[in-house]
Every structure is written in C-alpha cells, then in structure tokens.
Scaffold this motif. Structure first.
Motif, PDB file in Angstrom:
ATOM      1  N   THR A 122       1.057  -1.184  -0.009  1.00 14.29           N
ATOM      2  CA  THR A 122       0.121   0.137   0.029  1.00 14.29           C
ATOM      3  C   THR A 122       0.868   1.197  -0.049  1.00 14.29           C
ATOM      4  O   THR A 122       0.641   2.225  -0.524  1.00 14.29           O
ATOM      5  CB  THR A 122      -1.166  -0.095   1.199  1.00 14.29           C
ATOM      6  N   PHE A 126       0.123   0.214  -4.458  1.00  9.29           N
ATOM      7  CA  PHE A 126      -0.943  -0.531  -5.047  1.00  9.29           C
ATOM      8  C   PHE A 126      -2.065  -0.663  -4.515  1.00  9.29           C
ATOM      9  O   PHE A 126      -2.373  -0.235  -3.339  1.00  9.29           O
ATOM     10  CB  PHE A 126      -0.382  -1.920  -5.218  1.00  9.29           C
ATOM     11  N   GLU A 127      -3.292  -0.996  -5.181  1.00 12.51           N
ATOM     12  CA  GLU A 127      -4.665  -1.058  -4.663  1.00 12.51           C
ATOM     13  C   GLU A 127      -4.903  -2.388  -3.864  1.00 12.51           C
ATOM     14  O   GLU A 127      -4.164  -3.425  -4.037  1.00 12.51           O
ATOM     15  CB  GLU A 127      -5.647  -1.253  -5.723  1.00 12.51           C
ATOM     16  N   GLU A 128      -5.542  -2.052  -2.374  1.00 13.09           N
ATOM     17  CA  GLU A 128      -5.655  -3.086  -1.683  1.00 13.09           C
ATOM     18  C   GLU A 128      -6.124  -4.356  -1.938  1.00 13.09           C
ATOM     19  O   GLU A 128      -5.554  -5.384  -1.799  1.00 13.09           O
ATOM     20  CB  GLU A 128      -6.108  -2.607  -0.225  1.00 13.09           C
ATOM     21  N   ALA A 129      -7.483  -4.416  -2.818  1.00 16.34           N
ATOM     22  CA  ALA A 129      -7.888  -5.405  -3.291  1.00 16.34           C
ATOM     23  C   ALA A 129      -6.938  -6.413  -4.109  1.00 16.34           C
ATOM     24  O   ALA A 129      -6.799  -7.457  -4.045  1.00 16.34           O
ATOM     25  CB  ALA A 129      -9.212  -5.134  -4.011  1.00 16.34           C
ATOM     26  N   ASN A 130      -6.146  -5.557  -5.052  1.00 11.96           N
ATOM     27  CA  ASN A 130      -5.065  -6.202  -5.834  1.00 11.96           C
ATOM     28  C   ASN A 130      -3.924  -7.175  -4.944  1.00 11.96           C
ATOM     29  O   ASN A 130      -3.321  -8.058  -5.283  1.00 11.96           O
ATOM     30  CB  ASN A 130      -4.413  -5.380  -6.646  1.00 11.96           C
ATOM     31  N   ALA A 174      -8.371  -5.201 -12.203  1.00  9.12           N
ATOM     32  CA  ALA A 174      -9.236  -4.744 -11.081  1.00  9.12           C
ATOM     33  C   ALA A 174      -9.705  -5.801 -10.280  1.00  9.12           C
ATOM     34  O   ALA A 174     -10.388  -6.784 -10.910  1.00  9.12           O
ATOM     35  CB  ALA A 174     -10.236  -4.017 -11.827  1.00  9.12           C
ATOM     36  N   GLN A 175      -9.762  -5.815  -9.099  1.00 11.43           N
ATOM     37  CA  GLN A 175     -10.294  -7.031  -8.126  1.00 11.43           C
ATOM     38  C   GLN A 175     -11.362  -6.460  -7.347  1.00 11.43           C
ATOM     39  O   GLN A 175     -11.401  -5.256  -7.007  1.00 11.43           O
ATOM     40  CB  GLN A 175      -8.993  -7.495  -7.183  1.00 11.43           C
ATOM     41  N   VAL A 177     -13.860  -5.795  -4.401  1.00 11.13           N
ATOM     42  CA  VAL A 177     -13.359  -5.672  -2.829  1.00 11.13           C
ATOM     43  C   VAL A 177     -14.317  -6.532  -2.157  1.00 11.13           C
ATOM     44  O   VAL A 177     -15.566  -6.756  -2.435  1.00 11.13           O
ATOM     45  CB  VAL A 177     -13.623  -4.162  -2.696  1.00 11.13           C
TER      46      VAL A 177
END
Length: 177
Positions: A122, A126-130, A174-175, A177
């Motif tokens: 983070t 980077f995006e947390e879900a990813n 894209a993941q 959430v």
C-alpha cells in the motif's frame, strides 16, 4: 513485450510518479522510500538502509539508462520501451526485490505475514484488493504467511517482459473488493 508486461509497465510508471506530476524524478523515489519506511516500523536499521539503497539505485539506474534528454526527469515515453529490459535493469530489480522482501520479514524467520505485506505494498501505491489477490496467488500457509523467497521471486517475475499468467498480474487487474 507481452501485453501483460505492458500493463505492468504502465502501472509501475504511475506508482513511481509518487507525486503525480506526470514524470518520474528523484523526488518521487524519496517520497516512495519515506512511505515504505513509515510502513516498516518493526524492521531493523540494516533492512531500512537496504531498501533506501535499493530505491536510490533504482532511481540512478533509471536516470542513467532512460533520461534520454538529460533533463532529470523520466517521461512515460522514455520509460515505456526500456524498463523491462533484463540486460539493463536485472541487477537493480534483484537488489530491490531482495531488499523489499527482507523488509517484510522484520523478525528474520523467512516468512512474511499478510498485514505487513499489505502495508508495504500500500505504501508503494498498489490497490488493496489487488494486493490481497497477489498475496493469495503466492499461496500462503495456514498461518497466512508467504516466504521471503516467494515474494522476491514474484517481484523479479513482475519485471520480466516475457512473463504472463504470473501472480504479479493480479496487481494490474481490477479486483472485486
């Protein structure tokens, strides 16, 4: 270069542009280093010095190899065609991979727990879900840990232009959430 690698390049550029001004410069690496070190409160001074040196080398390598016009900034056009060149960046990526993965193991047991992994990733941007999708792709053990070696290898794979279907590809998808 595989399409997956091209997507990784675009994401890396956006992350390295830590201040969001559209180019990469030494200040971006200082900002990212500070963010990562802030997340690594339990790490010892040697691990912190190693990641600081790895970020510094990363910037120096980029500036030396990619700053075509010598203006002290790297544009996306300068960055895109060359950053995944193992001949030019392999040793720099290896140093970075080893330093970052070691930073995730402050107690030296060879294992990285999910919360610290998420904090460090983070801090990079980077995006947390990813991040969670990546950690899961590394197949954590029953205590929700991965090995330092697994993460280091995953970082090196991320920068390989001929790799596809790797855990690191989850960082660009894209993941939910």
């Amino acid at each position: 270069m595989r399409i997956e690698a091209a997507k990784r390049v675009e994401l890396v550029f956006s992350l390295f542009d830590a201040n969001g001004n559209g180019v990469i410069d030494s200040g971006d690496f200082d900002l990212m280093t500070d963010r990562v070190l802030e997340a690594a409160t339990a790490s010892d001074d040697d691990a912190k010095a190693a990641i600081r040196a790895a970020f510094r080398r990363y910037w120096t390598t980029l500036a030396t190899e990619l700053d075509a016009n010598g203006d002290g900034v790297i544009t996306v056009d300068e960055f895109r065609p060359f950053v995944l060149d193992p001949e030019r960046f392999g040793p720099t990526i290896t140093e970075f991979a080893q330093a970052l993965s070691a930073l995730g193991d402050p107690n030296g047991d060879g294992l990285i727990e999910r919360p610290l992994f998420v904090s460090l990733m983070t801090a990079i941007g980077f995006e947390e879900a990813n991040i969670h999708a990546l950690f899961d792709a590394f197949e954590p053990d029953a205590q929700d840990r991965i090995t330092v070696a697994t993460w280091a290898a995953g970082i090196e794979d991320y920068y390989a232009p001929d790799m596809a279907g790797i855990p690191g590809d989850r960082l660009v998808a894209a993941q939910a959430v």
